[in-house]
Design a protein around this motif. Structure first.
Motif, PDB file in Angstrom:
ATOM      1  N   GLY B  34       0.823  -1.218   0.000  1.00 45.44           N
ATOM      2  CA  GLY B  34       0.000   0.000   0.000  1.00 45.44           C
ATOM      3  C   GLY B  34       0.845   1.250   0.000  1.00 45.44           C
ATOM      4  O   GLY B  34       0.410   2.301   0.455  1.00 45.44           O
ATOM      5  N   GLY B  35       2.074   1.149  -0.518  1.00 47.28           N
ATOM      6  CA  GLY B  35       2.978   2.297  -0.484  1.00 47.28           C
ATOM      7  C   GLY B  35       2.376   3.548  -1.076  1.00 47.28           C
ATOM      8  O   GLY B  35       2.527   4.642  -0.525  1.00 47.28           O
ATOM      9  N   ALA B  36       1.663   3.400  -2.200  1.00 49.42           N
ATOM     10  CA  ALA B  36       1.110   4.570  -2.888  1.00 49.42           C
ATOM     11  C   ALA B  36       0.162   5.338  -1.980  1.00 49.42           C
ATOM     12  O   ALA B  36       0.092   6.569  -2.052  1.00 49.42           O
ATOM     13  CB  ALA B  36       0.384   4.131  -4.162  1.00 49.42           C
ATOM     14  N   GLY B  37      -0.562   4.645  -1.105  1.00 51.68           N
ATOM     15  CA  GLY B  37      -1.499   5.319  -0.206  1.00 51.68           C
ATOM     16  C   GLY B  37      -0.777   6.278   0.717  1.00 51.68           C
ATOM     17  O   GLY B  37      -1.168   7.437   0.865  1.00 51.68           O
ATOM     18  N   PHE B  38       0.325   5.811   1.331  1.00 49.10           N
ATOM     19  CA  PHE B  38       1.068   6.663   2.255  1.00 49.10           C
ATOM     20  C   PHE B  38       1.766   7.792   1.509  1.00 49.10           C
ATOM     21  O   PHE B  38       1.883   8.908   2.000  1.00 49.10           O
ATOM     22  CB  PHE B  38       2.073   5.821   3.044  1.00 49.10           C
ATOM     23  N   ILE B  66       5.625  13.593   9.139  1.00 48.14           N
ATOM     24  CA  ILE B  66       4.968  13.338  10.433  1.00 48.14           C
ATOM     25  C   ILE B  66       3.569  12.773  10.215  1.00 48.14           C
ATOM     26  O   ILE B  66       3.164  11.798  10.858  1.00 48.14           O
ATOM     27  CB  ILE B  66       4.903  14.638  11.263  1.00 48.14           C
ATOM     28  N   LEU B  67       2.824  13.363   9.260  1.00 43.49           N
ATOM     29  CA  LEU B  67       1.464  12.881   9.018  1.00 43.49           C
ATOM     30  C   LEU B  67       1.479  11.444   8.493  1.00 43.49           C
ATOM     31  O   LEU B  67       0.698  10.601   8.955  1.00 43.49           O
ATOM     32  CB  LEU B  67       0.748  13.803   8.018  1.00 43.49           C
ATOM     33  N   GLY B  68       2.379  11.167   7.533  1.00 38.47           N
ATOM     34  CA  GLY B  68       2.499   9.799   7.021  1.00 38.47           C
ATOM     35  C   GLY B  68       2.798   8.824   8.152  1.00 38.47           C
ATOM     36  O   GLY B  68       2.200   7.753   8.246  1.00 38.47           O
ATOM     37  N   GLY B  69       3.724   9.232   9.036  1.00 32.33           N
ATOM     38  CA  GLY B  69       4.088   8.372  10.158  1.00 32.33           C
ATOM     39  C   GLY B  69       2.936   8.184  11.122  1.00 32.33           C
ATOM     40  O   GLY B  69       2.659   7.071  11.570  1.00 32.33           O
ATOM     41  N   ALA B  70       2.235   9.299  11.437  1.00 32.62           N
ATOM     42  CA  ALA B  70       1.143   9.223  12.419  1.00 32.62           C
ATOM     43  C   ALA B  70       0.033   8.315  11.910  1.00 32.62           C
ATOM     44  O   ALA B  70      -0.471   7.453  12.644  1.00 32.62           O
ATOM     45  CB  ALA B  70       0.602  10.622  12.693  1.00 32.62           C
ATOM     46  N   ILE B  71      -0.341   8.496  10.630  1.00 31.25           N
ATOM     47  CA  ILE B  71      -1.435   7.675  10.105  1.00 31.25           C
ATOM     48  C   ILE B  71      -1.016   6.209  10.054  1.00 31.25           C
ATOM     49  O   ILE B  71      -1.787   5.320  10.425  1.00 31.25           O
ATOM     50  CB  ILE B  71      -1.881   8.186   8.720  1.00 31.25           C
ATOM     51  N   SER B  72       0.228   5.929   9.649  1.00 29.46           N
ATOM     52  CA  SER B  72       0.609   4.513   9.597  1.00 29.46           C
ATOM     53  C   SER B  72       0.748   3.942  11.000  1.00 29.46           C
ATOM     54  O   SER B  72       0.522   2.750  11.193  1.00 29.46           O
ATOM     55  CB  SER B  72       1.866   4.288   8.765  1.00 29.46           C
ATOM     56  N   PHE B  73       1.085   4.791  12.001  1.00 29.34           N
ATOM     57  CA  PHE B  73       1.127   4.301  13.386  1.00 29.34           C
ATOM     58  C   PHE B  73      -0.265   3.849  13.820  1.00 29.34           C
ATOM     59  O   PHE B  73      -0.444   2.766  14.386  1.00 29.34           O
ATOM     60  CB  PHE B  73       1.648   5.411  14.302  1.00 29.34           C
ATOM     61  N   LEU B  74      -1.274   4.691  13.510  1.00 30.71           N
ATOM     62  CA  LEU B  74      -2.646   4.338  13.891  1.00 30.71           C
ATOM     63  C   LEU B  74      -3.122   3.089  13.157  1.00 30.71           C
ATOM     64  O   LEU B  74      -3.793   2.233  13.729  1.00 30.71           O
ATOM     65  CB  LEU B  74      -3.593   5.511  13.593  1.00 30.71           C
ATOM     66  N   GLY B 177       5.985   4.447   6.948  1.00 30.19           N
ATOM     67  CA  GLY B 177       4.927   5.379   6.555  1.00 30.19           C
ATOM     68  C   GLY B 177       5.438   6.805   6.500  1.00 30.19           C
ATOM     69  O   GLY B 177       5.109   7.561   5.580  1.00 30.19           O
ATOM     70  N   ALA B 178       6.299   7.189   7.489  1.00 29.63           N
ATOM     71  CA  ALA B 178       6.835   8.544   7.516  1.00 29.63           C
ATOM     72  C   ALA B 178       7.705   8.803   6.289  1.00 29.63           C
ATOM     73  O   ALA B 178       7.590   9.854   5.643  1.00 29.63           O
ATOM     74  CB  ALA B 178       7.642   8.753   8.795  1.00 29.63           C
ATOM     75  N   ILE B 179       8.563   7.830   5.951  1.00 22.09           N
ATOM     76  CA  ILE B 179       9.448   8.030   4.796  1.00 22.09           C
ATOM     77  C   ILE B 179       8.633   8.074   3.505  1.00 22.09           C
ATOM     78  O   ILE B 179       8.910   8.874   2.608  1.00 22.09           O
ATOM     79  CB  ILE B 179      10.524   6.918   4.739  1.00 22.09           C
ATOM     80  N   ALA B 180       7.585   7.227   3.420  1.00 28.05           N
ATOM     81  CA  ALA B 180       6.724   7.264   2.230  1.00 28.05           C
ATOM     82  C   ALA B 180       6.049   8.620   2.121  1.00 28.05           C
ATOM     83  O   ALA B 180       5.944   9.198   1.027  1.00 28.05           O
ATOM     84  CB  ALA B 180       5.676   6.155   2.291  1.00 28.05           C
TER      85      ALA B 180
END
Lengths: 308, 282
Positions: B34-38, B66-74, B177-180
């Motif tokens: 799901g890389g494209a999503g992040f 930060i947003l990419g990381g936060a959403i993938s954390f959740l 997620g953050a790096i993506a």
């Protein structure tokens, strides 16, 4: 009136679901028996449709024959899908069992099936371009009206037809000798070999079935919607994956239920929330189901949990 | 630097960053399809922050990471409950849902896409790419990297040896997620235009292939894989359709002869030994 419109949408959804059923069963066979997420399935589906179209439009390549009758062309398309599926078996599944001393070995078939997906798609794109092509068949517009509802006869036949094929398959898996061998391989390939099952000869049967199911489904699609395109596999393939997961990996009847559920939720969400909402509904449903019931509706506990 | 060359280098940089995001997850044995999503989340966050709030470029990039990381954390908690094929499909579902939400939100431009006002030069992309590559190597050289390798090779044994399996997996998924998100932000700023249709399933599949073909055993893998598949087609100068056809053929052949990817631990050791033979007794 609203009630009747919704009922019509439900009918349309079930018809659409019938296209997904066969492809979802193809996916579920590959996962259930071989533990192999076969990403070539959308390409096999597209291959059958596009080869059928190309033959009925231009005939055999290099001018060997004139345009072929549409039914025969679709038949050859299905044969092509089966042959392509066997090619995939030769270069993916056979390497499954090679040991490389690391846990990533199970990603091998998955990754090379993605490679085959690209190969098949771009062969067709190079040959015919990316346009959607009209495919005229003998059944142009056969609608059956009962009490204000429109039921397309080819679609109804194809729904019955896919359920019959899948039911036959299910009986084959339960009763026949080949079916018993396949279920033994699904349980444990090593034990099956010890019990005298020739795994290398039985496994291609799964790939023949996969090619056949994709081809049939593509033929049904071409007859119903009168069009084929190089991207037709992507749409149906992703929906069929969703259908398979909702029904439960490895369960043939689950794939039927899943196909119908996906078809229904797609048409209903398009009817109520507009065309591009279907994506959210179908995949949202899948995600929620995965979180709360990770095995799908009818799935077996052990399938698909292995490492890559 | 000619326009063509700087364009290729920028795409290379973005692809390398994106490849590291998937690699960090794959290094713990989780395939993220799901890389494209992040990436889309990062791109749209960056575009909105710079268009609506006028934040400076570096701040928007930080926020998209930060947003990419936060959403993938959740998302990590429900997604990591699933395993194997189910995990691949769950991440795939997330990418489809993100694309669907963007397509249905008029505020984000819907299907017509969005123009980004701010702009960055190729050099910025390359500098960020170098930082991410160093970060990737650094993570894999620490104890966390060792724990990730342990979880990748055998979850049960790693768990028995006292590795906090769940923390490692969630952490890797979040960093990925953050790096993506960061790569998406760079994409938005460099190209100046984003649309939901770009962030489709093919992008997720390609980036996963870069990583798997490059090799998941060492931090060299994504660097080599992304460079190989970005530069080879450019060097061959062939049409788009043939490019992907050859890409497919290479993948199938690679899986037969080098299923662990181009760079493996064994191969690296052999090269090392040859280079420093005599100095080291291995």
């Amino acid at each position: 009136m609203l009630f009747e419109q919704v009922l019509q949408q439900i009918i349309n959804g079930l018809m659409l679901g019938s296209i997904y059923i066969s492809v979802a069963v193809a996916f579920t066979l590959a996962i259930g028996i071989l533990n192999f997420l076969n990403f070539t399935i959308p390409a096999l589906y597209m291959l059958a449709g596009m080869v059928g179209w190309s033959l009925s439009q231009y005939g055999v390549p290099f001018g060997l024959s004139g345009p072929i009758n549409w039914a025969f062309a679709l038949f050859i398309g299905i044969i092509c899908a089966i042959l392509a599926s066997l090619l995939v078996e030769r270069f993916t599944y056979r390497y499954f069992k090679m040991k490389h001393g690391d846990a990533t070995e199970h990603a091998i078939p998955l990754v090379s099936s993605l490679g085959f997906l690209l190969i098949f798609e771009y062969i067709i794109l190079i040959a015919h371009g990316s346009d959607t092509r009209g495919f005229s068949t003998a059944f142009s517009n056969l609608d059956w009206r009962i009490g204000g509802f429109i039921i397309s006869i080819p679609q109804l036949l194809s729904l019955v037809f896919s359920i019959l094929i899948v039911a036959g398959l299910s009986v084959l898996l339960k009763r026949s000798k080949v079916g018993r061998a396949l279920r033994a391989i699904a349980e444990n390939p090593d034990a099956a070999t010890i019990m005298g099952i020739d795994v290398d000869r039985i496994v291609p049967i799964v790939f023949i079935l996969i090619g056949f199911l994709c081809g049939i489904s593509a033929a049904i699609f071409a007859i119903n919607y009168h069009e084929v395109s190089p991207y037709m596999g992507d749409h149906v393939g992703t929906k069929a994956i969703a259908a398979m997961v909702i029904g439960g990996l490895g369960s043939v009847w689950g794939a039927i239920a899943g196909g119908l559920i996906v078809g229904l939720s797609e048409t209903l969400s398009i009817y109520f929330f507009g065309a591009s909402s279907a994506q959210i509904t179908v995949w949202g449903l899948l995600l929620v189901l995965l979180v709360f019931r990770p095995t799908g509706l009818f799935g077996h506990n052990a399938i698909g949990k292995g490492k890559f | 630097m000619s326009g063509y060359l700087s364009g290729v280098l920028a795409i290379l940089g973005i692809n390398i960053i994106f490849a590291y995001s998937i690699y960090i997850t794959a290094a713990t044995g989780q395939l993220n399809l799901g890389g494209a999503g992040f990436q889309a989340i990062g791109a749209y966050a960056c575009a909105l922050l710079s268009n609506e709030l006028g934040l400076p470029i570096y701040l928007t990039l930080v926020f998209s990471a930060i947003l990419g990381g936060a959403i993938s954390f959740l998302i990590a908690f429900p997604v990591l409950r699933t395993k194997g094929v189910y995990m691949v499909l769950a991440t795939f579902a997330i990418a489809e849902i993100v694309a669907g939400i963007i397509l249905n939100t008029d505020y984000l431009g819907g299907p017509t896409g969005m123009i980004v006002n701010a702009y960055i030069e190729t050099e910025v992309v390359l500098v960020v790419a170098v930082i991410i590559v160093i970060l990737g190597f650094y993570i894999m050289s620490t104890r966390i990297g060792l724990a990730m390798r342990a979880v990748h090779d055998d979850e049960a044994v790693a768990d028995l040896m006292g590795v906090d399996k769940r923390a490692i997996q969630v952490g890797a998924f979040t960093i990925g997620g953050a790096i993506a998100g960061l790569s998406g932000g760079l994409y938005a700023l460099y190209f100046g235009f984003i649309e939901a249709q770009y962030f489709n399933a093919n992008i997720s599949i390609f980036v996963l292939l870069y990583v798997l073909i490059g090799g998941t055993q060492t931090a060299w893998g994504p660097l080599v894989g992304a460079s190989f598949f970005t530069l080879i087609p450019e060097a061959l100068r062939i049409g788009d359709d043939w490019r992907f056809f050859i890409f497919g053929v290479i993948i199938v052949i690679m899986m037969i002869f080098r299923p662990e990817g181009i760079v493996t631990r064994d191969a690296l050791e052999r090269v090392w030994r040859q280079l420093f033979s005599g100095k080291r007794n291995v």
